[in-house]
Design a protein around this motif. Structure first.
Motif, PDB file in Angstrom:
ATOM      1  N   LEU A  34       0.833  -1.204   0.000  1.00  9.20           N
ATOM      2  CA  LEU A  34       0.000   0.000   0.000  1.00  9.20           C
ATOM      3  C   LEU A  34       0.873   1.262   0.000  1.00  9.20           C
ATOM      4  O   LEU A  34       0.614   2.216  -0.745  1.00  9.20           O
ATOM      5  N   ALA A  35       1.921   1.241   0.825  1.00 11.77           N
ATOM      6  CA  ALA A  35       2.802   2.411   0.910  1.00 11.77           C
ATOM      7  C   ALA A  35       3.464   2.697  -0.437  1.00 11.77           C
ATOM      8  O   ALA A  35       3.556   3.855  -0.872  1.00 11.77           O
ATOM      9  N   VAL A  36       3.899   1.632  -1.095  1.00 11.35           N
ATOM     10  CA  VAL A  36       4.566   1.788  -2.391  1.00 11.35           C
ATOM     11  C   VAL A  36       3.578   2.327  -3.441  1.00 11.35           C
ATOM     12  O   VAL A  36       3.918   3.200  -4.243  1.00 11.35           O
ATOM     13  N   LEU A  37       2.353   1.801  -3.404  1.00 11.47           N
ATOM     14  CA  LEU A  37       1.340   2.280  -4.366  1.00 11.47           C
ATOM     15  C   LEU A  37       1.017   3.758  -4.147  1.00 11.47           C
ATOM     16  O   LEU A  37       0.970   4.545  -5.087  1.00 11.47           O
ATOM     17  N   VAL A  38       0.800   4.101  -2.872  1.00  6.22           N
ATOM     18  CA  VAL A  38       0.412   5.488  -2.572  1.00  6.22           C
ATOM     19  C   VAL A  38       1.558   6.450  -2.897  1.00  6.22           C
ATOM     20  O   VAL A  38       1.347   7.495  -3.534  1.00  6.22           O
ATOM     21  N   THR A  39       2.762   6.122  -2.465  1.00  6.59           N
ATOM     22  CA  THR A  39       3.880   7.041  -2.730  1.00  6.59           C
ATOM     23  C   THR A  39       4.215   7.090  -4.221  1.00  6.59           C
ATOM     24  O   THR A  39       4.617   8.136  -4.736  1.00  6.59           O
ATOM     25  N   GLY A  40       4.057   5.964  -4.922  1.00  6.73           N
ATOM     26  CA  GLY A  40       4.268   5.967  -6.374  1.00  6.73           C
ATOM     27  C   GLY A  40       3.271   6.902  -7.057  1.00  6.73           C
ATOM     28  O   GLY A  40       3.637   7.707  -7.915  1.00  6.73           O
ATOM     29  N   ALA A  41       1.996   6.794  -6.648  1.00  7.47           N
ATOM     30  CA  ALA A  41       0.960   7.659  -7.234  1.00  7.47           C
ATOM     31  C   ALA A  41       1.214   9.126  -6.875  1.00  7.47           C
ATOM     32  O   ALA A  41       1.068  10.026  -7.709  1.00  7.47           O
ATOM     33  N   LEU A  42       1.627   9.336  -5.629  1.00  9.53           N
ATOM     34  CA  LEU A  42       1.936  10.702  -5.193  1.00  9.53           C
ATOM     35  C   LEU A  42       3.129  11.255  -5.994  1.00  9.53           C
ATOM     36  O   LEU A  42       3.150  12.425  -6.387  1.00  9.53           O
ATOM     37  N   GLY A  43       4.107  10.373  -6.246  1.00 13.36           N
ATOM     38  CA  GLY A  43       5.266  10.777  -7.045  1.00 13.36           C
ATOM     39  C   GLY A  43       4.843  11.192  -8.445  1.00 13.36           C
ATOM     40  O   GLY A  43       5.351  12.178  -8.996  1.00 13.36           O
ATOM     41  N   TRP A  44       3.904  10.420  -9.014  1.00 13.46           N
ATOM     42  CA  TRP A  44       3.418  10.751 -10.359  1.00 13.46           C
ATOM     43  C   TRP A  44       2.781  12.153 -10.348  1.00 13.46           C
ATOM     44  O   TRP A  44       3.075  12.985 -11.210  1.00 13.46           O
ATOM     45  N   ALA A  45       1.923  12.397  -9.354  1.00 16.32           N
ATOM     46  CA  ALA A  45       1.252  13.704  -9.273  1.00 16.32           C
ATOM     47  C   ALA A  45       2.268  14.819  -9.011  1.00 16.32           C
ATOM     48  O   ALA A  45       2.189  15.912  -9.586  1.00 16.32           O
ATOM     49  N   PHE A  46       3.243  14.537  -8.144  1.00 19.23           N
ATOM     50  CA  PHE A  46       4.284  15.507  -7.806  1.00 19.23           C
ATOM     51  C   PHE A  46       5.064  15.911  -9.066  1.00 19.23           C
ATOM     52  O   PHE A  46       5.329  17.088  -9.315  1.00 19.23           O
ATOM     53  N   GLU A  47       5.398  14.902  -9.894  1.00 21.66           N
ATOM     54  CA  GLU A  47       6.161  15.197 -11.118  1.00 21.66           C
ATOM     55  C   GLU A  47       5.323  16.009 -12.092  1.00 21.66           C
ATOM     56  O   GLU A  47       5.803  16.971 -12.694  1.00 21.66           O
TER      57      GLU A  47
END
Lengths: 237, 340
Positions: free
Chosen positions: B119-132
């Motif tokens: 879950l942490a990897v999914l959420v931070t990955g998605a957050l990373g996408w939005a951040f970029e």
């Protein structure tokens, strides 16, 4: 094959290309000459989309590529060999060519054809490209551009700093490519190199094309050389 | 397609590619030098394994950042936000699943941990996408703006953590199976640290394989060196940028989960607190080098552990001294990437 019409390119505050008009006929090798700073490299980079034209139009194979992304221009069939060769030093010769092949491993028959005039690449297939000599890097840079058939090659000063033996290999490579009707735009300062290869020649000055004509005409006309280039080809024999 | 032309120079012998072993020797040399200073062999083993575990966690957090910098030329000072968000996201699984976490079953413990990490990897990955997409794209090529806006992003993320999880620290107990120590004679090794070492090695091996055995890895390595040329070969480098940024953010999230369990306490600022050692690691490793990042993380953690034991007052500056020493020896880091 490719036409540039009134192309202007700005780099920051500098107005480098100031209305370039140039047509590259299919299957011909066109040489782009001019003093340092005339805009030759900028012309190649603008065609490749690495710097976008601020005005004018670039049409390749019937499609307007003026504002097209570099990757799409490459996929449309234009290959670029920059002056600094752009070799990936940390990758092996093999890996450099795998990237250029785009769809997996390079075609074996085509590789053998390339090895015919650039045998060093076969010998150092698994060697890191950064350890190659300058000439071998140039061979790799050109091999990378032709590892798959391309419609147009843009090559920026391939003989710069190379030994005569390597230059001979490059001449052979370009002759083979011409025989296959590949269109080539070659920026070069080595007149002897291009005199035997070029079909036509364009001369740039201050961001504009100031002369276009057959290479044979410039090659034989000392007055024209003097006028356009400020020197004679014979001084470079 | 035949030709007989050959080049006289083509047959000249090349120097063999030399493996740069000097940085690799630093780790055993450092450990061996510390042995007589520590004095006790069991204590030295405990310190060394603790250092390696800490180093693995720092490596996981730093590896994404070094690739982001190397490939995208982006200074992401907000990387710590993904560490914090990863750790806090894991509590959404770990706290409700305390039954599994505290069960006397390695399988149940690992299952809960695995779900939390996923879950942490999914959420931070998605957050990373939005951040970029939202924060990084407008500032490509502008380092000063990158620093300001990514630091701003981190502050916003920390405040959002306060809003969602409250202002208090959150205790995060270790799974039952990974509490306590394993005794090997006089040597005591914490079980959780062995788990951290194992996860770190798996991540390093996976990154090594991806970077060296896949086309995407080739593109990343090539892009770190010359992204313009990658594009001129027909690859959309921006897509690669997004992929690497998402992967780097997800790795930071994974590191955050491991670090949170290691400290057994979560704070919103835990990510930003870790940014100093993480930046030291990517600088001494060589910006853009995953191998350098790995060695750098081990060095930083081992030096911190040995210094903390031998001279606690020096421990605070030990990493700075390490960085200065390495940069005096190799100004571009242990494994400089070709373009830098």
């Amino acid at each position: 094959m490719l036409s540039l019409t009134g192309v202007h390119t700005h780099i920051g505050q500098y107005h480098i290309l100031q209305g370039v008009d140039l047509v590259l006929p299919h299957g011909e090798l066109t040489v782009l000459l001019g003093r340092n700073g005339a805009g030759k490299t900028t012309t190649l980079r603008t065609i490749m989309g690495l710097w976008h034209a601020s005005r004018g139009a670039l049409v390749f194979d019937g499609s307007d590529i003026t504002q097209t992304a570099t990757a799409d221009i490459a996929c449309a069939g234009i290959a670029y060999v920059p002056e600094n060769m752009g070799i990936f030093s940390d990758l092996t010769v093999h890996e450099n060519l795998v990237l250029a092949a785009r769809d997996g491993e390079p075609d074996k028959a085509r590789l053998e054809w390339i090895f015919g005039f650039f045998p060093a690449l076969k010998k150092f297939w698994n060697q890191a490209a950064g350890t190659l000599s300058g000439g071998q890097k140039q061979m790799l840079a050109i091999a990378r551009a032709i590892v798959e058939p391309r419609k147009l090659l843009l090559v920026d000063e391939p003989t710069k700093g190379l030994a005569p033996a390597i230059i001979q290999s490059l001449i052979t490579a370009f002759r083979e490519l011409k025989a296959m009707e590949t269109t080539i735009l070659l920026v070069e300062q080595n007149f002897n190199f291009v005199r035997s290869l070029g079909d036509s020649v364009a001369v740039m000055d201050d961001g504009r094309i100031v002369h276009v004509g057959p290479m044979a005409e410039l090659s034989e006309n000392l007055d024209l050389q003097q006028k356009l280039l400020g020197l004679s080809l014979d001084t470079h024999q | 397609m035949t030709t007989t032309a050959t080049s006289a120079l083509a047959d000249s012998e090349l120097p063999r590619l030399r493996l740069d072993v000097a940085p690799l020797l630093l780790l055993p040399i450092l450990a061996l030098l510390a042995l007589p200073l520590v004095g006790s062999f069991p204590t030295w083993v405990t310190l060394t394994i603790a250092g390696l575990a800490m180093g693995m966690m720092i490596f996981i957090m730093a590896s994404g950042l070094t690739l982001v910098f190397g490939l995208m030329d982006v200074l992401n000072f907000g990387h710590g936000a993904f560490v914090s968000v990863g750790a806090f996201t894991a509590t959404l699984v770990l706290l409700p699943m305390q039954g599994w976490m505290q069960a006397d079953s390695v399988l149940l413990n690992l299952s809960a941990l695995g779900l939390a990490i996923a879950l942490a990897v999914l959420v931070t990955g998605a957050l990373g996408w939005a951040f970029e997409r939202v924060i990084i794209i407008p500032v490509y090529g502008q380092h000063l703006k990158q620093i300001l806006i990514t630091m701003g992003g981190m502050i916003v993320a920390e405040q959002m953590i306060h809003v969602i999880w409250g202002p208090d620290q959150i205790p995060l107990p270790l799974p039952a199976s990974f509490r306590g120590v394993l005794l090997f004679g006089d040597v005591a090794v914490e079980k959780y640290r062995l788990l951290a070492v194992a996860v770190g090695l798996i991540v390093f091996a996976a990154m090594f394989l991806v970077l060296n055995r896949t086309k995407v890895g080739l593109l990343i390595r090539a892009g770190v060196e010359n992204s313009e040329m990658v594009e001129a070969l027909g690859y959309r480098i921006r897509r690669l940028f997004v992929g690497v940024f998402v992967a780097g953010s997800a790795l930071a999230g994974l590191g955050g989960v491991l670090w949170g369990l290691y400290r057994e306490m979560l704070t919103a600022a835990m990510g930003s607190d870790l940014m100093v050692p993480v930046f030291i690691v990517i600088i001494i490793g060589g910006l853009g080098s995953v191998g350098g990042c790995f060695i750098g993380a081990m060095l930083v953690a081992l030096v911190a552990n040995y210094a903390g034991f031998l001279a606690p007052k020096i421990a605070l500056v030990s990493n700075i001294l390490l960085m200065v020493s390495i940069l005096l020896w190799r100004p571009q880091g242990l494994f400089p990437v070709a373009k830098r």
